[in-house]
Design an enzyme around this catalytic site. Structure first.
Site, PDB file in Angstrom:
ATOM      1  N   GLY A  41      -2.080  77.299 -39.276  1.00 41.57           N
ATOM      2  CA  GLY A  41      -0.841  77.893 -38.773  1.00 41.57           C
ATOM      3  C   GLY A  41       0.084  78.297 -39.916  1.00 41.57           C
ATOM      4  O   GLY A  41       0.548  79.448 -39.985  1.00 41.57           O
ATOM      5  N   ASN A  43      -0.621  78.726 -43.020  1.00 39.19           N
ATOM      6  CA  ASN A  43      -1.233  79.793 -43.829  1.00 39.19           C
ATOM      7  C   ASN A  43      -0.994  81.161 -43.192  1.00 39.19           C
ATOM      8  O   ASN A  43      -0.659  82.133 -43.873  1.00 39.19           O
ATOM      9  CB  ASN A  43      -2.749  79.582 -43.956  1.00 39.19           C
ATOM     10  N   THR A 210     -15.619  88.147 -36.614  1.00 33.13           N
ATOM     11  CA  THR A 210     -15.583  88.290 -38.074  1.00 33.13           C
ATOM     12  C   THR A 210     -16.911  87.799 -38.637  1.00 33.13           C
ATOM     13  O   THR A 210     -17.358  86.696 -38.340  1.00 33.13           O
ATOM     14  CB  THR A 210     -14.399  87.520 -38.684  1.00 33.13           C
ATOM     15  N   GLU A 211     -17.534  88.646 -39.431  1.00 32.82           N
ATOM     16  CA  GLU A 211     -18.866  88.329 -39.965  1.00 32.82           C
ATOM     17  C   GLU A 211     -18.850  88.258 -41.487  1.00 32.82           C
ATOM     18  O   GLU A 211     -19.809  88.653 -42.145  1.00 32.82           O
ATOM     19  CB  GLU A 211     -19.876  89.367 -39.445  1.00 32.82           C
ATOM     20  N   GLY A 215     -18.251  92.281 -42.492  1.00 27.42           N
ATOM     21  CA  GLY A 215     -17.179  92.992 -41.802  1.00 27.42           C
ATOM     22  C   GLY A 215     -16.853  92.408 -40.433  1.00 27.42           C
ATOM     23  O   GLY A 215     -17.182  91.261 -40.141  1.00 27.42           O
ATOM     24  N   ASP A 242      -7.352  83.125 -42.427  1.00 26.20           N
ATOM     25  CA  ASP A 242      -5.933  83.105 -42.053  1.00 26.20           C
ATOM     26  C   ASP A 242      -5.240  84.388 -42.509  1.00 26.20           C
ATOM     27  O   ASP A 242      -4.430  84.961 -41.768  1.00 26.20           O
ATOM     28  CB  ASP A 242      -5.244  81.882 -42.668  1.00 26.20           C
TER      29      ASP A 242
HETATM   30  O1  RIB Z   1      -8.131  78.007 -42.781  1.00 20.53           O
HETATM   31  C1  RIB Z   1      -8.012  77.246 -43.928  1.00 20.53           C
HETATM   32  C2  RIB Z   1      -7.210  76.018 -43.690  1.00 20.53           C
HETATM   33  O2  RIB Z   1      -7.875  75.204 -42.762  1.00 20.53           O
HETATM   34  C3  RIB Z   1      -6.976  75.183 -44.920  1.00 20.53           C
HETATM   35  O3  RIB Z   1      -5.766  75.495 -45.571  1.00 20.53           O
HETATM   36  C4  RIB Z   1      -7.013  73.779 -44.406  1.00 20.53           C
HETATM   37  O4  RIB Z   1      -5.740  73.276 -44.144  1.00 20.53           O
HETATM   38  C5  RIB Z   1      -7.906  73.869 -43.172  1.00 20.53           C
HETATM   39  O5  RIB Z   1      -7.587  73.004 -42.162  1.00 20.53           O
END
Ligand code: RIB
Ligand code: NA
EC number: 2.7.1.15
Length: 292
Positions: A41, A43, A210-211, A215, A242
């Site tokens: 979240g 991120n 997402t692959e 792509g 993320d």
């Molecule tokens: O998507 C990556 C994140 O997932 C990392 O930053 C870590 O926190 C994980 O749970």
């Protein structure tokens, strides 16, 4: 500026780098250890803010040193944290990450993220109603995702579910979501061994698989389409998903077509993996646009 609201996890990432990962019962000598802010979240919130969106996060931290660092980091990145309240009796979420043999493996411990509950979300009703796009992942309780599904049905809101980490999800959530972005593994957990093309055709312009290097695949209403990724030298792929999700959400909220938004998102994700750490390397708008 578009309004993005992230309902999700925040964590401290405890990252060890080593040549290889230990087998059960084995002890290895590692190379380095670092703590960096993470959590899917947080991120996504940071990535969206760096790309120029107006971002609010709804989440929870522990009342501990990590919680303070997580909050400071969100604020430093321009994310509004009025709805990220400390939980007195729980530790902050942590992700225990091993970087070895060119890939990561992660154990996520929920801690305070378990308190991102439907009743907690009720207090953030007004900011949810103002969102152009709500972003959700699965490091928070399942009932919270159901709550968002119902809320978005009721108030006709657009929302994106990044179904990571993988778990089975209800038809209610699948139907309600505007966009679903599983990777191949998450797709299999969600839809079992069903034929991929059939499932894609059932959810046109919504299910985006997402692959990785290959792509992103989706059904555009007429045919299956793959938007290719950009090839770069990867330093750390943690957080690439993320960055992808945030960039896609910002771009479609701004009115880009799905195809344009996927290209923008692929570009942003490829830049993010050139630096260490989930948030290290997450690009600004200028960096993405300068790199096509
Ligand atoms: O998507 C990556 C994140 O997932 C990392 O930053 C870590 O926190 C994980 O749970
Ligand atoms: Na990175």
């Amino acid at each position: 500026m578009v309004n993005i609201v992230v309902v999700g996890s925040s964590s401290m990432d405890l990252v060890v780098t080593a040549d290889k990962r230990p087998k059960a019962g084995e002890t290895l000598i590692g190379e380095s250890f670092q703590t960096v802010p993470g959590g899917k979240g947080a991120n996504q919130a940071v990535a969206a803010a760096r790309l120029g969106a107006n971002v609010s996060m709804i989440g929870r931290v522990g009342k501990d040193a990590f919680g303070k660092e997580i909050l400071d980091n969100l604020k430093k990145n321009g994310v509004s944290v009025n709805h990220v309240e400390p939980v007195p009796h729980l530790s902050s979420g942590t992700a225990h990450i091993t970087l070895a043999e060119g890939d990561n493996s992660i154990i996520f411990v929920k801690g305070a993220n378990d308190e991102v509950t439907p009743s907690y979300l009720e207090k953030a009703d007004s900011i949810l109603k103002e969102a152009d796009m709500i972003m959700v992942q699965q490091e928070i309780p399942e009932e919270t995702v159901e709550y968002i599904a119902d809320f978005c049905n009721q108030f006709n809101k657009k929302w994106l579910l990044n179904p990571a980490p993988a778990r089975k999800i209800s038809d209610n959530v699948i139907e309600s979501a505007t966009y679903l972005t599983p990777n191949e593994h998450e797709f299999t957990v969600m839809f079992g061994e069903e034929n991929r093309s059939e499932v894609l055709a059932r959810y046109p312009n919504k299910l985006l698989i997402t692959e990785g290097k290959n792509g992103v695949r989706y059904f555009n209403g007429e045919c299956e389409e793959v938007v290719p990724s950009f090839v770069v030298e990867a330093v750390d792929t943690t957080g690439a998903g993320d960055t992808f999700n945030a960039a896609f959400a910002v771009a479609v909220a701004e009115g880009k077509t799905i195809k344009e938004a996927l290209r923008f998102a692929n570009r942003a994700a490829s830049i993010s993996i050139t630096k260490f750490g989930a948030q290290g390397g997450m690009p600004t708008r200028e960096e993405v646009e300068g790199n096509f």
